[in-house]
Write an enzyme that holds these catalytic residues in place. Structure first.
Site, PDB file in Angstrom:
ATOM      1  N   HIS A 132     114.246 -55.350 -26.600  1.00  0.00           N
ATOM      2  CA  HIS A 132     113.701 -56.579 -26.037  1.00  0.00           C
ATOM      3  C   HIS A 132     112.308 -56.246 -25.491  1.00  0.00           C
ATOM      4  O   HIS A 132     112.070 -55.114 -25.052  1.00  0.00           O
ATOM      5  CB  HIS A 132     114.635 -57.024 -24.908  1.00  0.00           C
ATOM      6  CG  HIS A 132     114.317 -58.347 -24.294  1.00  0.00           C
ATOM      7  ND1 HIS A 132     113.346 -58.503 -23.339  1.00  0.00           N
ATOM      8  CD2 HIS A 132     114.861 -59.573 -24.472  1.00  0.00           C
ATOM      9  CE1 HIS A 132     113.309 -59.772 -22.961  1.00  0.00           C
ATOM     10  NE2 HIS A 132     114.207 -60.447 -23.636  1.00  0.00           N
ATOM     11  N   ASP A 209     118.644 -50.086 -21.074  1.00  0.00           N
ATOM     12  CA  ASP A 209     118.635 -51.517 -20.783  1.00  0.00           C
ATOM     13  C   ASP A 209     120.028 -52.052 -21.121  1.00  0.00           C
ATOM     14  O   ASP A 209     120.383 -52.178 -22.292  1.00  0.00           O
ATOM     15  CB  ASP A 209     117.547 -52.172 -21.638  1.00  0.00           C
ATOM     16  CG  ASP A 209     117.613 -53.691 -21.608  1.00  0.00           C
ATOM     17  OD1 ASP A 209     118.570 -54.251 -21.034  1.00  0.00           O
ATOM     18  OD2 ASP A 209     116.704 -54.318 -22.179  1.00  0.00           O
ATOM     19  N   GLN A 212     122.610 -56.604 -22.255  1.00  0.00           N
ATOM     20  CA  GLN A 212     123.575 -57.219 -23.178  1.00  0.00           C
ATOM     21  C   GLN A 212     124.883 -56.442 -23.260  1.00  0.00           C
ATOM     22  O   GLN A 212     125.788 -56.846 -23.994  1.00  0.00           O
ATOM     23  CB  GLN A 212     122.964 -57.338 -24.580  1.00  0.00           C
ATOM     24  CG  GLN A 212     121.745 -58.219 -24.660  1.00  0.00           C
ATOM     25  CD  GLN A 212     122.042 -59.691 -24.402  1.00  0.00           C
ATOM     26  OE1 GLN A 212     123.198 -60.129 -24.440  1.00  0.00           O
ATOM     27  NE2 GLN A 212     121.013 -60.462 -24.115  1.00  0.00           N
ATOM     28  N   LYS A 235     123.479 -62.927 -16.948  1.00  0.00           N
ATOM     29  CA  LYS A 235     124.158 -62.750 -18.233  1.00  0.00           C
ATOM     30  C   LYS A 235     125.606 -62.301 -18.034  1.00  0.00           C
ATOM     31  O   LYS A 235     126.355 -62.126 -18.991  1.00  0.00           O
ATOM     32  CB  LYS A 235     123.406 -61.723 -19.086  1.00  0.00           C
ATOM     33  CG  LYS A 235     121.993 -62.174 -19.480  1.00  0.00           C
ATOM     34  CD  LYS A 235     121.364 -61.213 -20.438  1.00  0.00           C
ATOM     35  CE  LYS A 235     119.861 -61.305 -20.515  1.00  0.00           C
ATOM     36  NZ  LYS A 235     119.355 -62.438 -21.292  1.00  0.00           N
ATOM     37  N   CYS A 374     112.468 -62.416 -28.245  1.00  0.00           N
ATOM     38  CA  CYS A 374     111.711 -61.394 -27.498  1.00  0.00           C
ATOM     39  C   CYS A 374     111.917 -60.016 -28.104  1.00  0.00           C
ATOM     40  O   CYS A 374     112.031 -59.017 -27.386  1.00  0.00           O
ATOM     41  CB  CYS A 374     112.078 -61.382 -26.015  1.00  0.00           C
ATOM     42  SG  CYS A 374     111.779 -62.940 -25.197  1.00  0.00           S
TER      43      CYS A 374
HETATM   44  N1  7TS Z   1     116.900 -56.784 -22.113  1.00  0.00           N
HETATM   45  C1  7TS Z   1     117.704 -57.394 -22.983  1.00  0.00           C
HETATM   46  C2  7TS Z   1     118.460 -56.556 -23.988  1.00  0.00           C
HETATM   47  C3  7TS Z   1     117.820 -58.778 -22.945  1.00  0.00           C
HETATM   48  O1  7TS Z   1     118.631 -59.380 -23.807  1.00  0.00           O
HETATM   49  C4  7TS Z   1     117.086 -59.525 -21.999  1.00  0.00           C
HETATM   50  C5  7TS Z   1     117.120 -61.022 -21.981  1.00  0.00           C
HETATM   51  C6  7TS Z   1     116.300 -58.825 -21.090  1.00  0.00           C
HETATM   52  C7  7TS Z   1     116.230 -57.461 -21.179  1.00  0.00           C
HETATM   53  C8  7TS Z   1     115.556 -59.513 -20.013  1.00  0.00           C
HETATM   54  O2  7TS Z   1     116.447 -59.959 -19.049  1.00  0.00           O
HETATM   55  P1  7TS Z   1     115.931 -60.793 -17.785  1.00  0.00           P
HETATM   56  O3  7TS Z   1     117.177 -61.248 -17.134  1.00  0.00           O
HETATM   57  O4  7TS Z   1     115.129 -59.863 -16.940  1.00  0.00           O
HETATM   58  O5  7TS Z   1     115.095 -61.907 -18.341  1.00  0.00           O
HETATM   59  N2  7TS Z   1     117.449 -61.586 -23.220  1.00  0.00           N
HETATM   60  C9  7TS Z   1     117.299 -62.883 -23.575  1.00  0.00           C
HETATM   61  C10 7TS Z   1     117.674 -63.335 -24.832  1.00  0.00           C
HETATM   62  O6  7TS Z   1     118.169 -62.651 -25.708  1.00  0.00           O
HETATM   63  N3  7TS Z   1     117.383 -64.655 -24.915  1.00  0.00           N
HETATM   64  O7  7TS Z   1     116.865 -65.038 -23.730  1.00  0.00           O
HETATM   65  C11 7TS Z   1     116.802 -63.950 -22.905  1.00  0.00           C
END
Ligand code: 7TS
Length: 416
Positions: A132, A209, A212, A235, A374
């Site tokens: 990401h 990271d 997910q 999430k 992303c």
């Molecule tokens: N890393 C991964 C693997 C992610 O899927 C996401 C967000 C982030 C980091 C960032 O997370 P945040 O909570 O700091 O924003 N992924 C997604 C997605 O797949 N569609 O919208 C957000």
């Protein structure tokens, strides 16, 4: 991760699970909502919503500073989430849990604190092609400023990391590996424990990271031997605006603060200089998202009550069912077919733009994500600019998958 056999049905009572989610009762364009955008954010159970509500009604107060009852209650509840988060990812010590605004801030913290203190020009960082943007761009910003070299761990045709290439990418200048546990765009589950072992043998650290992974499988940071591990509350059935950075205590203790302000200091003086609080508070400047942190703790309880392994098994069941049905659609191309996958299906359909599919299927009540997720470098590798992505959670049903596939076929018929 236990990969569920498609044949044995897991025993999750999904109807009971759904009762916890008021939003699942709503309609979209006159149709029952089928929410398949869980990788972007999961929906929120009423227990978590009630925790937020209860906080603001009964004990809203700033933490760690007041001596009054409300402040004590808020501080205790906030710190209780630290224990729950420690348990959730099996960290050795509650001081290794830092609350951030989410995965993005957690990785930026590592880059700006550990990275600036430890990296020198020509040092190398290995980043997987599956990342990401939030596990790419912080390192690119740092690389530009510190003259670091970024090397990319490639993926194979199935969207699995090429582990031979990974081993070969190490040099005596490799200091860090940045990789996700599960890819948001393809669902690939990466062998992070093996990757950590290799990184450590080569004298490098690993930042994982886990945005997910945390919602879908038991995470054990000690078993992985991750140096840093990040995930987001929203999430994992929790609220937005909060997340966790895990870091090994000895690393965190040696790292300089990133953001300065209240809460993170021991003493402040214009003459004698400023001294900092112990971990984790050294990395928690300013008033945090108190209600959201407390409610994230409730989300961990909610997940634990069902069992994260049970949730993961159910999602594997949904994944197998959806993959089977979708593969039968003419012109369907599923991107990301690695043997170890979480409940994510990214796809393109010949003769139908992803954007059009996303817009039209929304008219039928189905929420999927369309775009580059992303993860532009990954999509570039596969020669596409955008995909549609369906991603599953504990409350999704086989009937919803069937309706989704029916809707998809209808929509494809309309745009072709
Ligand atoms: N890393 C991964 C693997 C992610 O899927 C996401 C967000 C982030 C980091 C960032 O997370 P945040 O909570 O700091 O924003 N992924 C997604 C997605 O797949 N569609 O919208 C957000």
């Amino acid at each position: 991760m236990t990969v569920m056999s498609a044949l044995s049905e897991p025993t999750l009572d999904v109807i009971q699970v759904r009762r916890d989610f008021p939003i699942l009762e709503r309609q979209v364009h006159g149709k029952p909502l089928i929410y398949l955008d869980n990788a972007a954010t999961s929906q929120t159970p009423r227990q978590v919503i009630e925790t937020l509500d209860h906080y603001y009604r009964h004990y809203n107060a700033n933490i760690h500073r007041g001596l009054h009852t409300l402040a004590d209650e808020a501080t205790a509840a906030f710190e209780q989430t630290r224990d729950k988060a420690r348990d959730f990812i099996n960290a050795a010590d509650r001081r290794e849990i830092i609350f951030t605004s989410g995965t993005t801030e957690a990785i930026n913290l590592v880059a700006n604190s550990w990275g600036r203190a430890n990296l020198k020009p020509k040092d190398e960082i290995l980043i997987s092609q599956l990342e990401h943007h939030s596990n790419i761009v912080p390192w690119q910003l740092l690389a530009a400023q510190l003259e670091l070299v970024i090397r990319v761990i490639p993926v194979d045709e199935q969207g699995a990391l090429d582990m031979v290439a990974y081993r070969e990418l190490f040099s005596e200048r490799t200091r860090l590996v940045a990789v996700n546990h599960v890819s948001n765009a393809f669902g690939t589950i990466n062998p992070v424990r093996e990757m950590a072992t290799i990184a450590h043998q080569q004298g490098a650290l690993i930042v994982v990271d886990g945005a997910q992974a945390a919602p879908h499988e038991p995470v054990d940071v000690q078993h992985i031997d991750a140096d840093f591990y990040a995930f987001s509350g929203h999430k994992v059935y929790g609220p937005t605006g909060v997340g966790v950075l895990y870091g090994k205590a000895e690393l965190l203790e040696a790292m300089p603060p990133w953001q300065g302000g209240g809460e993170m200091i021991r003493t402040v003086s214009f003459d004698a200089g400023t001294t900092y609080a112990d971990i984790p508070h050294k990395f928690e400047a300013g008033t945090p998202s108190i209600a959201e942190v407390i409610a994230m703790g409730r989300a961990f309880d909610w997940v634990n009550d069902i069992g994260i392994a049970m949730i993961g098994s159910w999602e594997q069941h949904l994944l197998a069912h959806a993959t089977r049905k979708m593969t039968a659609i003419e012109g369907m191309r599923i991107l990301g077919t690695a043997p170890h996958k979480a409940g994510v299906i990214s796809f393109v359909v010949e003769g139908a733009h992803a954007q059009d599919i996303g817009l039209l299927i929304d008219q039928l009540g189905v929420a999927v994500r369309t775009g580059n997720h992303c993860a532009q470098p990954l999509l570039q590798r596969f020669g596409v600019e955008a995909t549609c992505r369906a991603s599953f959670a504990a409350y999704n049903t086989l009937e919803e998958i069937d309706l989704f596939v029916e809707s998809l076929e209808r929509v494809i018929g309309m745009v072709r």
